[in-house]
Design an enzyme around this catalytic site. Structure first.
Site, PDB file in Angstrom:
ATOM      1  N   LYS A 144      41.470  36.403  50.626  1.00 55.27           N
ATOM      2  CA  LYS A 144      41.253  37.578  49.774  1.00 55.27           C
ATOM      3  C   LYS A 144      40.858  38.772  50.627  1.00 55.27           C
ATOM      4  O   LYS A 144      40.293  38.600  51.710  1.00 55.27           O
ATOM      5  CB  LYS A 144      40.092  37.291  48.801  1.00 55.27           C
ATOM      6  CG  LYS A 144      40.431  36.328  47.684  1.00 55.27           C
ATOM      7  CD  LYS A 144      39.218  36.127  46.789  1.00 55.27           C
ATOM      8  CE  LYS A 144      39.515  35.146  45.672  1.00 55.27           C
ATOM      9  NZ  LYS A 144      40.539  35.602  44.726  1.00 55.27           N
ATOM     10  N   ASP A 165      32.344  32.025  41.424  1.00 56.15           N
ATOM     11  CA  ASP A 165      33.512  31.223  41.041  1.00 56.15           C
ATOM     12  C   ASP A 165      33.124  29.823  40.547  1.00 56.15           C
ATOM     13  O   ASP A 165      33.983  28.992  40.271  1.00 56.15           O
ATOM     14  CB  ASP A 165      34.486  31.132  42.223  1.00 56.15           C
ATOM     15  CG  ASP A 165      35.938  31.086  41.756  1.00 56.15           C
ATOM     16  OD1 ASP A 165      36.198  31.415  40.587  1.00 56.15           O
ATOM     17  OD2 ASP A 165      36.803  30.719  42.573  1.00 56.15           O
ATOM     18  N   ASP A 167      44.981  30.598  47.148  1.00 55.61           N
ATOM     19  CA  ASP A 167      43.963  31.284  46.333  1.00 55.61           C
ATOM     20  C   ASP A 167      44.040  30.870  44.861  1.00 55.61           C
ATOM     21  O   ASP A 167      43.161  31.193  44.087  1.00 55.61           O
ATOM     22  CB  ASP A 167      44.117  32.801  46.486  1.00 55.61           C
ATOM     23  CG  ASP A 167      42.888  33.563  46.034  1.00 55.61           C
ATOM     24  OD1 ASP A 167      41.844  32.904  45.815  1.00 55.61           O
ATOM     25  OD2 ASP A 167      42.972  34.797  45.906  1.00 55.61           O
ATOM     26  N   ARG A 195      42.953  25.930  39.497  1.00 54.38           N
ATOM     27  CA  ARG A 195      43.806  25.005  38.734  1.00 54.38           C
ATOM     28  C   ARG A 195      44.020  23.690  39.494  1.00 54.38           C
ATOM     29  O   ARG A 195      44.242  22.653  38.894  1.00 54.38           O
ATOM     30  CB  ARG A 195      45.142  25.703  38.409  1.00 54.38           C
ATOM     31  CG  ARG A 195      45.896  26.166  39.624  1.00 54.38           C
ATOM     32  CD  ARG A 195      46.951  27.211  39.287  1.00 54.38           C
ATOM     33  NE  ARG A 195      46.380  28.563  39.179  1.00 54.38           N
ATOM     34  CZ  ARG A 195      47.092  29.662  38.941  1.00 54.38           C
ATOM     35  NH1 ARG A 195      48.395  29.569  38.746  1.00 54.38           N
ATOM     36  NH2 ARG A 195      46.516  30.841  38.881  1.00 54.38           N
TER      37      ARG A 195
HETATM   38  N1  BES Z   1      38.526  32.874  41.350  1.00 49.90           N
HETATM   39  C1  BES Z   1      39.761  33.572  41.318  1.00 49.90           C
HETATM   40  C2  BES Z   1      39.943  34.376  40.051  1.00 49.90           C
HETATM   41  C3  BES Z   1      39.201  35.677  39.961  1.00 49.90           C
HETATM   42  C4  BES Z   1      39.588  36.754  40.730  1.00 49.90           C
HETATM   43  C5  BES Z   1      38.179  35.825  39.087  1.00 49.90           C
HETATM   44  C6  BES Z   1      38.918  37.957  40.614  1.00 49.90           C
HETATM   45  C7  BES Z   1      37.500  37.024  38.954  1.00 49.90           C
HETATM   46  C8  BES Z   1      37.883  38.089  39.729  1.00 49.90           C
HETATM   47  C9  BES Z   1      40.923  32.592  41.418  1.00 49.90           C
HETATM   48  O1  BES Z   1      40.701  31.475  42.195  1.00 49.90           O
HETATM   49  C10 BES Z   1      42.043  33.338  42.056  1.00 49.90           C
HETATM   50  O2  BES Z   1      41.907  33.701  43.180  1.00 49.90           O
HETATM   51  N2  BES Z   1      43.106  33.561  41.305  1.00 49.90           N
HETATM   52  C11 BES Z   1      44.231  34.288  41.786  1.00 49.90           C
HETATM   53  C12 BES Z   1      45.476  33.576  41.345  1.00 49.90           C
HETATM   54  C13 BES Z   1      46.722  34.109  41.978  1.00 49.90           C
HETATM   55  C14 BES Z   1      46.764  33.768  43.432  1.00 49.90           C
HETATM   56  C15 BES Z   1      47.909  33.523  41.253  1.00 49.90           C
HETATM   57  C16 BES Z   1      44.170  35.698  41.203  1.00 49.90           C
HETATM   58  O3  BES Z   1      43.807  35.843  40.029  1.00 49.90           O
HETATM   59  O4  BES Z   1      44.421  36.637  41.933  1.00 49.90           O
HETATM   60 ZN    ZN Z   2      38.771  30.855  42.349  1.00 52.60          ZN
HETATM   61 MN    MN Z   3      41.139  31.830  44.256  1.00 52.93          MN
END
Ligand code: BES
Ligand code: ZN
Ligand code: MN
Length: 494
Positions: A263, A274, A333, A337
């Protein structure tokens, strides 16, 4: 914090000795006799007191009132939302002056919704995080007396709200702790502590056991971290042995760097949150121990860190989940899931009546629904309706999003049974479609709490959501929706 419920009219409120007295006045208020009632009547007449929700009038040492500070707060028609708004403003106003004991009194007869909103509102506004401060600011507010003309009928609802506060505050505490103070091992310790409460049992599975179960997807995420994973199993047995349990699954990523699909730096610190899904499961169990409803509940928490490392999973890697389905990890990332799918498969062994997973799963859900409503997905209308209703009651709202099979098209891949990401469009829904593949054997719901579990900016911190919604849901499902008297020294009713 210590809550007490008392029957009192305004004359009773005036003689109650507190550091501050908050009087909640609705638009239909009809003043009776006595110093306080007359003061309110005069203020309304002079236009100095607006009974709209959130409007305040401060009075210092009024004649005939035992508390030195008096805040008269409008609550409009007295809906839950209005009471919450008014309490937030009023408690914020007295918080800074070291108020230890506060009396909050409804000037007129009130409802269950309003009582719940008052208890949750006072707790939320007065909460302070202290664990990692060297000179902790102590929570000034110690004692809250909640008064209203006839409290008797509202007792069960009051006890339930106080128990919810215990759960919400436990969830906030663990969610707020930084990643190095809330590792998977420490989360498991917290769960073990809950296991000491009456009616609750806790088992923690270690990496070897998880490997034996074949949780290849969960293990793949944990591989990039030096912190060993934990799989937490909590059980609350309030129902008959033969009653099928409700299973709650909380995403417990104690820090999400994104892994090799790392990230960007800004706001990455917020990825300590998280594990808010996991924290909400801990919070629910804390409250269940107090409320003791006649229902069986299982809590599952897959917990690990998502880190980049020489041993970390790489984009394109294919892993085999506990269900036997192979997964191509196109983006490391999208790890939530990957740990949830194995917990969904593990849940089958409980022959559950419903499984609800709770996860800070997608940034896309934050874009779709913001910080107001959590995203809700459900495989049955009945489960969806029950959760929406519970959210309304707890003032912890959610909004149902669709699960059309067409949304799963993007998860197709040439190299495995399913890919862990699709395109950017509809990201919250495609994540849910991924999970749905592993939840075919029972009624299932998924709550995406990425937007609602914590606040950013100056008020950065966990909200404790959706503990309130989940508790309302569980209590509505239990054969005994009226909670028994809570046997706890800190909770008394007179
Ligand atoms: N923990 C994050 C989701 C998240 C991101 C929650 C920002 C709150 C704020 C999750 O693990 C994640 O990184 N999701 C990605 C998925 C993508 C790679 C398909 C996302 O939402 O960017
Ligand atoms: Zn996450
Ligand atoms: Mn993630």
């Amino acid at each position: 914090m210590n809550f007490e419920l008392k029957s009192m009219d305004l004359a009773g409120a005036a003689s109650e000795k507190s550091d501050a007295l908050l009087v909640l006045v609705n638009t239909a208020f009809k003043p009776g006799r006595g110093a306080l009632a007359e003061l309110i009547a005069q203020a309304v007449k002079a236009g100095d007191l607006d009974t709209k929700a959130g409007k305040l009038l401060h009075v210092y040492r009024p004649a005939g009132v035992a508390s030195p500070r008096v805040v008269i707060a409008g609550i409009g028609e007295g809906t839950a939302r209005q009471v919450r708004q008014s309490i937030s403003a009023a408690v914020a106003a007295i918080k800074g002056v070291g108020t230890k004991r506060v009396t909050v009194c409804f000037a007129s007869k009130t409802s269950e919704d309003a009582v719940r909103a008052a208890v949750l509102g006072v707790a939320d506004t007065s909460y302070v995080y202290t664990t990692t401060k060297s000179k902790p600011e102590v929570r000034a507010l110690q004692k809250v007396v909640l008064g209203m003309p006839d409290a008797t009928a509202l007792k069960p609802c009051f006890y339930q709200a106080v128990a919810s506060v215990e759960g919400i505050e436990l969830a906030k505490e663990w969610a707020n702790r930084p990643g190095n103070h809330a590792t998977p091992t420490l989360l498991a310790h917290a769960a073990k502590e809950l296991g000491k409460l009456p009616g609750i049992a806790c088992e923690v599975l270690l990496p070897k056991q998880v490997e034996k179960l074949g949780m290849g997807s969960f293990m793949a995420v944990a591989k990039g971290s030096d912190e060993p994973l934990r799989f937490i199993v909590l059980r609350y047995n309030g129902g008959a042995k033969s009653d099928a349990p409700t299973v709650l699954i909380g995403k417990g990523i104690t820090f999400d760097t994104g892994g090799i699909s790392i990230k960007p730096a800004p706001e990455m610190d917020e990825m300590k949150f998280d594990m808010c899904g996991a924290a909400s499961v801990l919070g629910v169990f804390r409250a269940l121990a107090d409320i003791k409803p006649k229902i069986n509940v299982v809590g599952l928490i897959p917990s690990c860190e998502n880190m980049p490392d020489g041993r970390a999973i790489k984009p394109g890697d294919v892993v085999t989940s506990m269900s036997g389905q192979t997964i191509e990890i196109l983006n490391t990332d999208a790890e939530g899931r990957l740990i949830l799918c194995d917990a969904l498969t593990y849940a089958e062994r409980f022959k559950p009546r419903a499984v609800i997973d709770i996860a800070t799963l997608t940034g896309a859900c934050v874009i779709a629904l913001g910080a107001v409503r959590s995203g809700l997905f459900a495989s049955t209308d009945e489960l969806a309706q029950a959760l929406v209703a519970a959210g309304e009651k707890a003032q912890d709202l959610c909004w149902r999003l669709p699960l059309d099979d067409d949304y799963a098209e993007g998860l197709k891949t040439n190299f495995a049974d399913v890919a862990n990401v699709a395109g950017r469009a509809g990201g919250a829904i495609t994540a849910a479609k991924f999970l749905q593949r592993f939840a075919a054997k029972y009624p299932w719901a998924h709550l995406d709490i990425a937007g609602t579990a914590w606040k950013s900016g100056a008020a950065k911190g966990a909200t404790g959501r959706p503990v309130g919604m989940l508790l309302e849901y569980i209590l509505a499902q239990s054969a005994n929706p009226e909670p028994k008297r809570v046997l706890k020294k800190s909770i008394r009713a007179t």
